[in-house]
Design a protein around this motif. Structure first.
Motif, PDB file in Angstrom:
ATOM      1  N   LEU A 443       0.949  -1.283   0.091  1.00  0.00           N
ATOM      2  CA  LEU A 443       0.194   0.089   0.057  1.00  0.00           C
ATOM      3  C   LEU A 443       1.036   1.173   0.118  1.00  0.00           C
ATOM      4  N   GLU A 444       0.827   2.044  -0.781  1.00  0.00           N
ATOM      5  CA  GLU A 444       1.892   2.977  -1.456  1.00  0.00           C
ATOM      6  C   GLU A 444       1.074   4.512  -1.377  1.00  0.00           C
ATOM      7  N   ASP A 445       1.832   5.322  -1.265  1.00  0.00           N
ATOM      8  CA  ASP A 445       1.470   6.603  -1.625  1.00  0.00           C
ATOM      9  C   ASP A 445       1.402   7.167  -3.022  1.00  0.00           C
ATOM     10  N   PHE A 446       2.277   6.530  -3.899  1.00  0.00           N
ATOM     11  CA  PHE A 446       2.505   7.025  -5.043  1.00  0.00           C
ATOM     12  C   PHE A 446       2.101   6.045  -6.027  1.00  0.00           C
ATOM     13  N   LYS A 447       1.888   6.631  -7.444  1.00  0.00           N
ATOM     14  CA  LYS A 447       1.847   5.774  -8.589  1.00  0.00           C
ATOM     15  C   LYS A 447       2.569   6.394  -9.680  1.00  0.00           C
ATOM     16  N   PRO A 448       3.707   5.630 -10.085  1.00  0.00           N
ATOM     17  CA  PRO A 448       4.021   4.154  -9.789  1.00  0.00           C
ATOM     18  C   PRO A 448       4.734   4.136  -8.111  1.00  0.00           C
ATOM     19  N   MET A 449       4.795   2.615  -7.647  1.00  0.00           N
ATOM     20  CA  MET A 449       5.262   2.580  -6.260  1.00  0.00           C
ATOM     21  C   MET A 449       6.447   3.286  -6.232  1.00  0.00           C
ATOM     22  N   PHE A 450       6.711   4.040  -5.019  1.00  0.00           N
ATOM     23  CA  PHE A 450       7.858   4.627  -4.412  1.00  0.00           C
ATOM     24  C   PHE A 450       8.360   5.480  -5.538  1.00  0.00           C
ATOM     25  N   GLU A 464       1.044  -5.200  -9.429  1.00  0.00           N
ATOM     26  CA  GLU A 464       0.045  -4.903 -10.468  1.00  0.00           C
ATOM     27  C   GLU A 464      -0.856  -3.717  -9.600  1.00  0.00           C
ATOM     28  N   LEU A 465      -1.245  -2.643  -9.885  1.00  0.00           N
ATOM     29  CA  LEU A 465      -2.064  -1.723  -9.277  1.00  0.00           C
ATOM     30  C   LEU A 465      -3.743  -2.343  -9.353  1.00  0.00           C
ATOM     31  N   ILE A 466      -4.253  -2.408  -8.132  1.00  0.00           N
ATOM     32  CA  ILE A 466      -5.700  -2.924  -8.228  1.00  0.00           C
ATOM     33  C   ILE A 466      -6.647  -2.368  -7.438  1.00  0.00           C
ATOM     34  N   LYS A 467      -6.195  -1.174  -6.757  1.00  0.00           N
ATOM     35  CA  LYS A 467      -7.263  -0.213  -6.230  1.00  0.00           C
ATOM     36  C   LYS A 467      -6.538   1.288  -6.208  1.00  0.00           C
ATOM     37  N   GLU A 468      -7.331   2.292  -6.209  1.00  0.00           N
ATOM     38  CA  GLU A 468      -6.770   3.480  -5.882  1.00  0.00           C
ATOM     39  C   GLU A 468      -7.868   4.133  -4.646  1.00  0.00           C
ATOM     40  N   PHE A 469      -7.297   4.701  -3.598  1.00  0.00           N
ATOM     41  CA  PHE A 469      -8.105   5.198  -2.662  1.00  0.00           C
ATOM     42  C   PHE A 469      -7.745   6.574  -2.662  1.00  0.00           C
ATOM     43  N   LYS A 470      -8.894   7.632  -2.845  1.00  0.00           N
ATOM     44  CA  LYS A 470      -8.495   8.882  -3.093  1.00  0.00           C
ATOM     45  C   LYS A 470      -9.138   9.850  -1.755  1.00  0.00           C
ATOM     46  N   ILE A 471      -8.337  10.574  -1.030  1.00  0.00           N
ATOM     47  CA  ILE A 471      -8.724  11.437   0.001  1.00  0.00           C
ATOM     48  C   ILE A 471     -10.058  12.130  -0.228  1.00  0.00           C
ATOM     49  N   ASN A 472      -9.953  13.213  -1.564  1.00  0.00           N
ATOM     50  CA  ASN A 472     -11.074  13.910  -1.890  1.00  0.00           C
ATOM     51  C   ASN A 472     -12.234  13.182  -1.999  1.00  0.00           C
ATOM     52  N   ASN A 473     -12.468  11.932  -2.026  1.00  0.00           N
ATOM     53  CA  ASN A 473     -13.739  11.303  -2.267  1.00  0.00           C
ATOM     54  C   ASN A 473     -14.351  11.075  -1.070  1.00  0.00           C
ATOM     55  N   VAL A 474     -13.511  11.239   0.060  1.00  0.00           N
ATOM     56  CA  VAL A 474     -13.951  11.094   1.472  1.00  0.00           C
ATOM     57  C   VAL A 474     -14.196  12.534   2.249  1.00  0.00           C
ATOM     58  N   ALA A 475     -13.229  13.401   1.886  1.00  0.00           N
ATOM     59  CA  ALA A 475     -12.987  14.816   2.524  1.00  0.00           C
ATOM     60  C   ALA A 475     -14.191  15.792   2.095  1.00  0.00           C
ATOM     61  N   ARG A 493      -4.424  10.979   3.052  1.00  0.00           N
ATOM     62  CA  ARG A 493      -3.732  11.047   1.703  1.00  0.00           C
ATOM     63  C   ARG A 493      -4.212   9.955   0.826  1.00  0.00           C
ATOM     64  N   ASN A 494      -3.894  10.035  -0.386  1.00  0.00           N
ATOM     65  CA  ASN A 494      -4.216   9.221  -1.561  1.00  0.00           C
ATOM     66  C   ASN A 494      -3.250   8.000  -1.383  1.00  0.00           C
ATOM     67  N   PHE A 495      -3.892   6.698  -1.347  1.00  0.00           N
ATOM     68  CA  PHE A 495      -3.126   5.371  -1.282  1.00  0.00           C
ATOM     69  C   PHE A 495      -3.573   4.584  -2.601  1.00  0.00           C
ATOM     70  N   TYR A 496      -2.547   3.927  -2.835  1.00  0.00           N
ATOM     71  CA  TYR A 496      -2.682   2.940  -4.141  1.00  0.00           C
ATOM     72  C   TYR A 496      -2.251   1.546  -3.547  1.00  0.00           C
ATOM     73  N   LEU A 497      -3.234   0.631  -3.898  1.00  0.00           N
ATOM     74  CA  LEU A 497      -2.938  -0.878  -3.448  1.00  0.00           C
ATOM     75  C   LEU A 497      -2.401  -1.609  -4.659  1.00  0.00           C
ATOM     76  N   TYR A 498      -1.479  -2.204  -4.360  1.00  0.00           N
ATOM     77  CA  TYR A 498      -0.601  -3.083  -5.371  1.00  0.00           C
ATOM     78  C   TYR A 498      -0.716  -4.364  -4.704  1.00  0.00           C
ATOM     79  N   LYS A 499      -0.862  -5.425  -5.780  1.00  0.00           N
ATOM     80  CA  LYS A 499      -0.863  -6.974  -5.357  1.00  0.00           C
ATOM     81  C   LYS A 499       0.130  -7.782  -6.142  1.00  0.00           C
ATOM     82  N   ARG A 500       0.794  -8.447  -5.634  1.00  0.00           N
ATOM     83  CA  ARG A 500       1.822  -9.348  -6.087  1.00  0.00           C
ATOM     84  C   ARG A 500       1.258 -10.544  -7.121  1.00  0.00           C
TER      85      ARG A 500
END
Length: 505
Positions: A443-450, A464-475, A493-500
Motif C-alpha cells: 500500500l503506497e502513496d505514489f503511482k508508480p510505487m515509491f 500490479e495496481l488493483i485499487k486507488e483510494f482518493k482522500i478527496n472522495n471522503v473529505a 492522503r491518497n493510497f494505491y494498493l498493489y498486489k503481487r
C-alpha cells in the motif's frame, strides 16, 4: 488549613465534566499508535505472545503497561466493544489526576471544579482522553508521584510510582530524572526512596525487554534510530524553527499558519508563573515548588524532544498542559476569580475547545471513514490472514485488515531494520526487503510505487495496481458545516494498493 471542600459537589461536577467531554468520543478521533498497542494486546490474547504478527515476539508498542491494560479491556468487553470503555477509563484517570493537582493548589470547592473544567478541556487534555493512547493513565501516575511523593513525602510513592511510570513509557525517564534533580535541590539532601524507585523501574523494564525480547530498549525506539537519518545540527535547528511553534503552543495549528500562541501564551504563562511564585514563595511553598517543577519539566521535555526532531505531537501533550497551567492558576487564585473565569471562558476556553472540536471532527472522519475502510476492504478481499502487506503507518489499516504487516519504519517487523535504510537508502533497502519478504500487498502513496525509484526495477513487473483510494472522495459531506470542516483540515492522503502477481519471481 482546615479542609472545607464539598467532595460530593466536586464528584458530581467531575462526572458532568466527563460526560460533557465524552461528546468528543463521537468524533472517532483515535490515534494510529493506539491501534498498534491494541493489536499487540489482541496478539497476546490470540497467540499468547507479546508481538504484532502472530508468534513472533517484538516490542511493537511504546507502552508495555498500557498493552496489558488493553488485554484486560479486550478480554472483558470483547474485541469489538472495548474501545469506549477504555476511553472512559483513560478520561477518569486523567480527571482524578487533575483533581489531585487542583487540591494541591486550592482549598475551595468552586475553584477546584473550575480547575478540573479548564484543564480537562485544554486541547492536549482532550486528546489524552479521546485518542486512545496511554497519556491519561500516565498523567495520573505523574500527579500521584507529585502529590504523595514530592509533596507529602511518602516513601511508597517514591518507590512504586516510578516503576508504573517507566513501564507506561520509557521516555518518561526525562520526567523522573528531572524530578530527582529538582527534589535534591529543594530538599538539599539525597532522596534515597526515589533513587530506589528509579533503579527498580529501570532494572525491571530492562530485564523484561532482555529476557522476553532479547533487547534492552523497545524496538519502537531502536527501529526509529536505525531507519531515520541523523540530521546535522543545522538541520535540527531548521526543523525546530519550523515545527517548534506548534509544540510550545497549546494549539497545534496547520504548519502553514504561524502559531502566534507560541510567543503570546508562553510569555504570558512565564509572567503568571513569576507572579504566583512571588505570592506563594513563603506561606505556600508547596504550591510554588509544584508549579515551578511542572513548568520546568514542560520546557525541558519540549526542548529535548524538539532538538531531537521528534515531532509526534503526543510527546508534547503533557508538557503543553504544564506550560499552560500558570495561566489557569493566576485566574483561579485571584480574589476576583469569578470575573476572570468568565473572561477565560470567553477568550480561551471556548476558542480552544472549538478549535479542538474542528480538528477532531476532521481527523476522526478521515481516519475512521477512510483509513479504517481501507483496512476493512483488505479484510474483505484477502481471507488468508497469514499474508503480508508492506505499508506505513501500522495503525488503522493493519488493525482492521488483520493481515500481517511490515511497515516502512520497522516498528512491527525487524526485517526492515536489517536492511540498514540509513546507510543503503530506501531505494536499495526497500528493494531488498520486498525481494526477500515478497509481501502479497503493498500500500503506497505514489503511482508508480515509491515514485519509480526502487533500485530493483523488476519489482515493478511483479506487482500490479488493483485499487486507488482518493482522500478527496471522503473529505466532503452533504452537510455544509461538516463539508467546510473536512476541507479546512483534510485528514489522510491518497493510497494505491498493489498486489503481487501470480507470475512474480
Amino acid at each position: 488549613m482546615k479542609d472545607s471542600l464539598n467532595k460530593s459537589r466536586i464528584f458530581i461536577a467531575s462526572i458532568l465534566i466527563i460526560l460533557l467531554k465524552s461528546l468528543f468520543f463521537f468524533t472517532r478521533h483515535i490515534q494510529e499508535d493506539a491501534l498498534i498497542s491494541w493489536r499487540v494486546a489482541r496478539n497476546i490474547i490470540e497467540y499468547g505472545v507479546y508481538g504484532y504478527n502472530g508468534i513472533e515476539k517484538i516490542s511493537a508498542s511504546t507502552t508495555h503497561l498500557y498493552v496489558f491494560v488493553g488485554v484486560i479491556f479486550q478480554s472483558v468487553f470483547g474485541e469489538g466493544n472495548f474501545i469506549y470503555p477504555l476511553l472512559i477509563f483513560n478520561t477518569i484517570l486523567l480527571t482524578i489526576g487533575i483533581y489531585w493537582l487542583g487540591k494541591l493548589f486550592f482549598n475551595s470547592t468552586n475553584k477546584i471544579i473550575l480547575f478540573i473544567l479548564f484543564v480537562s478541556f485544554l486541547p492536549p487534555a482532550i486528546k489524552m482522553s479521546i485518542l486512545g493512547m496511554e497519556f491519561g493513565m500516565l498523567f495520573f501516575f505523574y500527579i500521584a508521584l507529585i502529590k504523595y511523593g514530592f509533596v507529602e513525602r511518602k516513601n511508597w510513592a517514591f518507590i512504586v510510582m516510578p516503576i508504573l511510570i517507566l513501564w507506561t513509557r520509557i521516555d518518561t525517564c526525562v520526567f523522573l530524572g528531572l524530578l530527582f534533580i529538582y527534589d535534591i535541590v529543594k530538599q538539599r539532601k539525597w532522596n534515597t526512596a526515589l533513587m530506589i524507585g528509579g533503579v527498580l523501574a529501570v532494572l525491571s523494564t530492562i530485564f523484561f525487554n532482555w529476557f522476553y525480547f532479547g533487547e534492552i530498549v523497545n524496538n519502537t525506539i531502536t527501529s526509529k534510530k536505525n531507519n531515520y537519518s541523523n540530521p546535522t545540527l543545522l538541520e535540527r535547528w531548521a526543523e525546530f524553527k519550523y515545527f517548534g511553534p506548534n509544540y510550545f503552543g497549546i494549539v497545534k495549528f496547520p504548519i502553514s499558519i504561524y502559531n502566534f500562541s507560541t510567543i503570546i501564551l508562553f510569555l504570558i504563562s512565564i509572567i503568571c508563573l513569576i507572579i504566583l511564585n512571588k505570592k506563594w514563595k513563603t506561606k505556600e511553598a508547596d504550591k510554588s515548588k509544584v508549579i515551578s517543577f511542572l513548568f520546568f519539566f514542560g520546557v525541558v521535555k519540549t526542548i529535548i524532544f524538539g532538538t531531537a526532531n521528534s515531532w509526534f505531537d503526543w510527546y508534547y501533550w503533557i508538557p503543553q498542559i504544564c506550560l499552560f497551567l500558570p495561566i489557569i492558576l493566576i485566574v483561579l487564585d485571584s480574589e476576583k476569580y469569578k470575573t476572570l473565569s468568565i473572561a477565560y471562558l470567553i477568550f480561551l476556553f471556548v476558542p480552544l475547545t472549538s478549535y479542538q472540536a474542528v480538528h477532531s471532527i476532521a481527523t476522526g472522519h478521515g481516519e475512521w471513514n477512510y483509513a479504517r475502510k481501507i483496512g476493512l476492504y483488505l479484510d474483505s478481499i484477502e481471507p488468508n490472514k497469514e499474508n503480508y502487506i508492506f505499508l506505513e503507518p501500522a495503525g488503522y489499516i493493519p488493525y482492521f485488515s488483520k493481515l500481517k504487516v511490515i511497515d516502512y519504519v520497522g516498528l512491527v517487523d525487524k526485517r526492515l531494520t536489517e536492511e540498514n535504510i540509513v546507510k543503503n537508502g530506501k531505494e536499495v533497502g526497500f528493494s531488498n526487503l520486498i525481494n526477500k519478504a515478497k509481501p502479497k500487498y503493498i500500500l503506497e502513496d505514489f503511482k508508480p510505487m515509491f515514485k519509480g525509484e526502487l533500485a530493483d526495477k523488476t519489482i515493478y513487473d511483479d506487482y500490479e495496481l488493483i485499487k486507488e483510494f482518493k482522500i478527496n472522495n471522503v473529505a466532503k459531506s452533504d452537510n455544509p458545516i461538516l463539508d467546510k470542516i473536512y476541507k479546512f483540515k483534510p485528514s489522510g492522503r491518497n493510497f494505491y494498493l498493489y498486489k503481487r502477481k501470480s507470475t512474480a519471481k
